[in-house]
Write a protein that holds these residues in place. Structure first.
Motif, PDB file in Angstrom:
ATOM      1  N   CYS A   1      -8.159   3.074   4.330  1.00 19.94           N
ATOM      2  CA  CYS A   1      -7.304   4.201   4.688  1.00 19.94           C
ATOM      3  C   CYS A   1      -7.207   4.170   6.211  1.00 19.94           C
ATOM      4  O   CYS A   1      -8.206   4.361   6.911  1.00 19.94           O
ATOM      5  CB  CYS A   1      -7.914   5.503   4.195  1.00 19.94           C
TER       6      CYS A   1
ATOM      7  N   GLN B   1      -9.058  -5.861  -5.745  1.00 22.28           N
ATOM      8  CA  GLN B   1      -9.898  -4.677  -5.550  1.00 22.28           C
ATOM      9  C   GLN B   1     -11.121  -4.943  -4.674  1.00 22.28           C
ATOM     10  O   GLN B   1     -12.047  -4.144  -4.641  1.00 22.28           O
ATOM     11  CB  GLN B   1     -10.305  -4.073  -6.889  1.00 22.28           C
TER      12      GLN B   1
ATOM     13  N   GLY C   1       0.842  -1.188   0.000  1.00 28.49           N
ATOM     14  CA  GLY C   1       0.000   0.000   0.000  1.00 28.49           C
ATOM     15  C   GLY C   1       0.873   1.231   0.000  1.00 28.49           C
ATOM     16  O   GLY C   1       2.085   1.153  -0.216  1.00 28.49           O
TER      17      GLY C   1
ATOM     18  N   GLN D   1     -10.512  -1.974   0.095  1.00 27.29           N
ATOM     19  CA  GLN D   1      -9.747  -0.730   0.114  1.00 27.29           C
ATOM     20  C   GLN D   1      -9.824  -0.188   1.537  1.00 27.29           C
ATOM     21  O   GLN D   1     -10.819  -0.389   2.231  1.00 27.29           O
ATOM     22  CB  GLN D   1     -10.313   0.319  -0.856  1.00 27.29           C
TER      23      GLN D   1
ATOM     24  N   CYS E   1      -2.644   3.791   3.086  1.00 29.94           N
ATOM     25  CA  CYS E   1      -3.733   3.658   2.122  1.00 29.94           C
ATOM     26  C   CYS E   1      -3.531   2.360   1.368  1.00 29.94           C
ATOM     27  O   CYS E   1      -2.448   2.098   0.847  1.00 29.94           O
ATOM     28  CB  CYS E   1      -3.747   4.839   1.164  1.00 29.94           C
ATOM     29  N   TYR E   2      -4.568   1.565   1.309  1.00 31.28           N
ATOM     30  CA  TYR E   2      -4.450   0.187   0.851  1.00 31.28           C
ATOM     31  C   TYR E   2      -5.532  -0.146  -0.162  1.00 31.28           C
ATOM     32  O   TYR E   2      -6.690   0.252  -0.004  1.00 31.28           O
ATOM     33  CB  TYR E   2      -4.567  -0.736   2.070  1.00 31.28           C
ATOM     34  N   GLN E   3      -5.140  -0.889  -1.201  1.00 29.60           N
ATOM     35  CA  GLN E   3      -6.103  -1.476  -2.126  1.00 29.60           C
ATOM     36  C   GLN E   3      -5.616  -2.862  -2.498  1.00 29.60           C
ATOM     37  O   GLN E   3      -4.492  -3.026  -2.993  1.00 29.60           O
ATOM     38  CB  GLN E   3      -6.271  -0.641  -3.387  1.00 29.60           C
TER      39      GLN E   3
END
Length: 166
Positions: A84, A79, A24, A82, A73-75
């Motif tokens: 934050c 997908q 991330g 997600q 912040c991650y995705q």
């Protein structure tokens, strides 16, 4: 799933996803500060995410000042998740964590191995954040968008929940 995602479910989805797809953007929670890609190793039982870094980077030097707040912040690659996440950053030389998370990708950044003088760990004590989860997949997402346009409604593409990770 909209309106049905509880904080406990969102937290569980985040930690499980981080095991599978652990890269991330991490940075200081300050105006004008640019985040950078980092690979995190999560420990849900303590709400901690560990990151390897070199102590000669601007980021590590800024964290070493102490008392720094960060944002991760991650995705997920798929997908589905997600997030934050906000928390405290600190430098930590935990040898047990170095041993536990050491791998060939990490080793590529440290020519002298686990005893490289530039090797350091950044500890991120996750506090709170927001997690989005969608289990629709690409086809389901497309269907929801098409349906929303035809029915003049909004698509149901998943749920969101605020979480407290500490």
């Amino acid at each position: 799933m909209a309106d049905k995602l509880t904080p406990a479910e969102a937290e569980k989805e985040f930690w499980n996803s981080l095991k599978e797809s652990n890269t991330g953007m991490l940075g200081l929670d300050q105006a004008g500060y640019h985040h950078q890609p980092m690979t995190g190793f999560g420990e849900p039982e303590t709400g901690t995410i560990w990151f390897f870094s070199r102590n000669d980077t601007d980021f590590a030097r800024n964290v070493a000042v102490g008392g720094q707040q960060g944002m991760f912040c991650y995705q997920a690659k798929d997908q589905k998740v997600q997030a934050c996440i906000h928390g405290d950053l600190s430098i930590d030389q935990d040898r047990a964590r170095i041993e536990k998370y050491w791998n060939p990708v990490v080793a590529a950044w440290y020519p002298d191995g686990k005893d490289d003088p530039h090797l350091t760990l950044i500890r991120f004590n996750a506090e709170d954040g927001r997690v989005w989860v969608s289990d629709k997949g690409a086809l389901g997402f497309g269907y929801q968008v098409m349906k929303a346009n035809l029915t003049k409604t909004t698509p149901d593409v998943g749920g969101v929940s605020d979480v407290n990770l500490n």
